[in-house]
Design a protein around this motif. Sequence first.
Motif, PDB file in Angstrom:
ATOM      1  N   TYR A  74       0.888  -1.171   0.000  1.00 52.99           N
ATOM      2  CA  TYR A  74       0.000   0.000   0.000  1.00 52.99           C
ATOM      3  C   TYR A  74       0.922   1.216   0.000  1.00 52.99           C
ATOM      4  CZ  TYR A  74      -3.318   3.578   1.364  1.00 52.99           C
ATOM      5  OH  TYR A  74      -4.076   4.712   1.388  1.00 52.99           O
ATOM      6  N   VAL A  75       0.900   1.980  -1.089  1.00 45.43           N
ATOM      7  CA  VAL A  75       1.791   3.126  -1.232  1.00 45.43           C
ATOM      8  C   VAL A  75       1.239   4.294  -0.423  1.00 45.43           C
ATOM      9  CG1 VAL A  75       2.934   4.696  -2.833  1.00 45.43           C
ATOM     10  CG2 VAL A  75       2.483   2.324  -3.525  1.00 45.43           C
ATOM     11  N   THR A  87       6.597   4.578  -7.542  1.00 50.22           N
ATOM     12  CA  THR A  87       7.551   3.541  -7.921  1.00 50.22           C
ATOM     13  C   THR A  87       6.998   2.784  -9.122  1.00 50.22           C
ATOM     14  OG1 THR A  87       8.828   1.643  -7.089  1.00 50.22           O
ATOM     15  CG2 THR A  87       6.539   1.803  -6.366  1.00 50.22           C
ATOM     16  N   THR A  88       7.868   2.075  -9.796  1.00 53.84           N
ATOM     17  CA  THR A  88       7.442   1.134 -10.824  1.00 53.84           C
ATOM     18  C   THR A  88       7.651  -0.259 -10.260  1.00 53.84           C
ATOM     19  OG1 THR A  88       8.032   2.630 -12.622  1.00 53.84           O
ATOM     20  CG2 THR A  88       7.822   0.297 -13.174  1.00 53.84           C
ATOM     21  N   LEU A  89       6.580  -1.036 -10.185  1.00 60.18           N
ATOM     22  CA  LEU A  89       6.643  -2.415  -9.725  1.00 60.18           C
ATOM     23  C   LEU A  89       6.740  -3.311 -10.950  1.00 60.18           C
ATOM     24  CD1 LEU A  89       6.432  -4.525  -7.417  1.00 60.18           C
ATOM     25  CD2 LEU A  89       3.938  -4.430  -7.751  1.00 60.18           C
ATOM     26  N   VAL A  90       7.786  -4.108 -11.009  1.00 66.25           N
ATOM     27  CA  VAL A  90       7.971  -5.077 -12.085  1.00 66.25           C
ATOM     28  C   VAL A  90       7.647  -6.447 -11.515  1.00 66.25           C
ATOM     29  CG1 VAL A  90       9.569  -6.021 -13.794  1.00 66.25           C
ATOM     30  CG2 VAL A  90       9.846  -3.651 -13.023  1.00 66.25           C
ATOM     31  N   LEU A  96      11.329  -0.243  -8.819  1.00 62.98           N
ATOM     32  CA  LEU A  96      12.268   0.656  -9.483  1.00 62.98           C
ATOM     33  C   LEU A  96      11.856   2.099  -9.215  1.00 62.98           C
ATOM     34  CD1 LEU A  96      12.449  -1.142 -12.948  1.00 62.98           C
ATOM     35  CD2 LEU A  96      13.978  -1.445 -10.975  1.00 62.98           C
ATOM     36  N   LEU A  97      12.855   2.949  -9.025  1.00 64.32           N
ATOM     37  CA  LEU A  97      12.607   4.373  -8.789  1.00 64.32           C
ATOM     38  C   LEU A  97      13.329   5.180  -9.854  1.00 64.32           C
ATOM     39  CD1 LEU A  97      13.130   4.339  -4.952  1.00 64.32           C
ATOM     40  CD2 LEU A  97      10.976   4.605  -6.142  1.00 64.32           C
ATOM     41  N   VAL A 109       9.801   6.311  -2.314  1.00 62.72           N
ATOM     42  CA  VAL A 109       8.507   5.677  -2.082  1.00 62.72           C
ATOM     43  C   VAL A 109       8.459   5.169  -0.644  1.00 62.72           C
ATOM     44  CG1 VAL A 109       9.169   3.365  -2.902  1.00 62.72           C
ATOM     45  CG2 VAL A 109       6.778   4.095  -3.041  1.00 62.72           C
ATOM     46  N   THR A 110       7.281   5.313  -0.046  1.00 65.60           N
ATOM     47  CA  THR A 110       7.011   4.801   1.295  1.00 65.60           C
ATOM     48  C   THR A 110       5.801   3.887   1.194  1.00 65.60           C
ATOM     49  OG1 THR A 110       7.787   6.865   2.268  1.00 65.60           O
ATOM     50  CG2 THR A 110       6.469   5.425   3.680  1.00 65.60           C
TER      51      THR A 110
END
Length: 125
Positions: free
Chosen positions: A52-53, A58-61, A107-108, A114-115
């Motif tokens: 939960y951002v 961020t990019t989640l792969v 990935l940032l 990101v938290t």
Amino acid sequence: MERAAYLHKLARQGDGSAGETLKEYPRHCAMLSCRCRDGEAEIHENFADVFYVLDGRTTLVTGGTIVGARLTKPGETRGSSIEGGVRQELRAGDVAHVPAGLPHQMLLAGEQTVTCLVMKMQEKP
């Protein structure tokens, strides 16, 4: 978010990631995770991650194959990156579920941070 500010400071001084377990339960735990750099690619054999951002993006792969895969402890594999995965942008308020056994990596871009509140849930015994 006060605790997250402290964790971001630790992340910047270390390897780009800092986190802490907020509460442990018999089959899951709640964690606070802060990143200021790309994470390693990971596979958790028995545990799912629900992200939960809380702040940032961020990019989640997910999916694909982990490059340079190595076993870091029983049931946990890490590597440098993912080849052939699916990319999904996450920002504050978004939720993502990564089932046990699925390769994933955060990935940032640039100076992004990101938290996340992370729920690690045991899916397989």
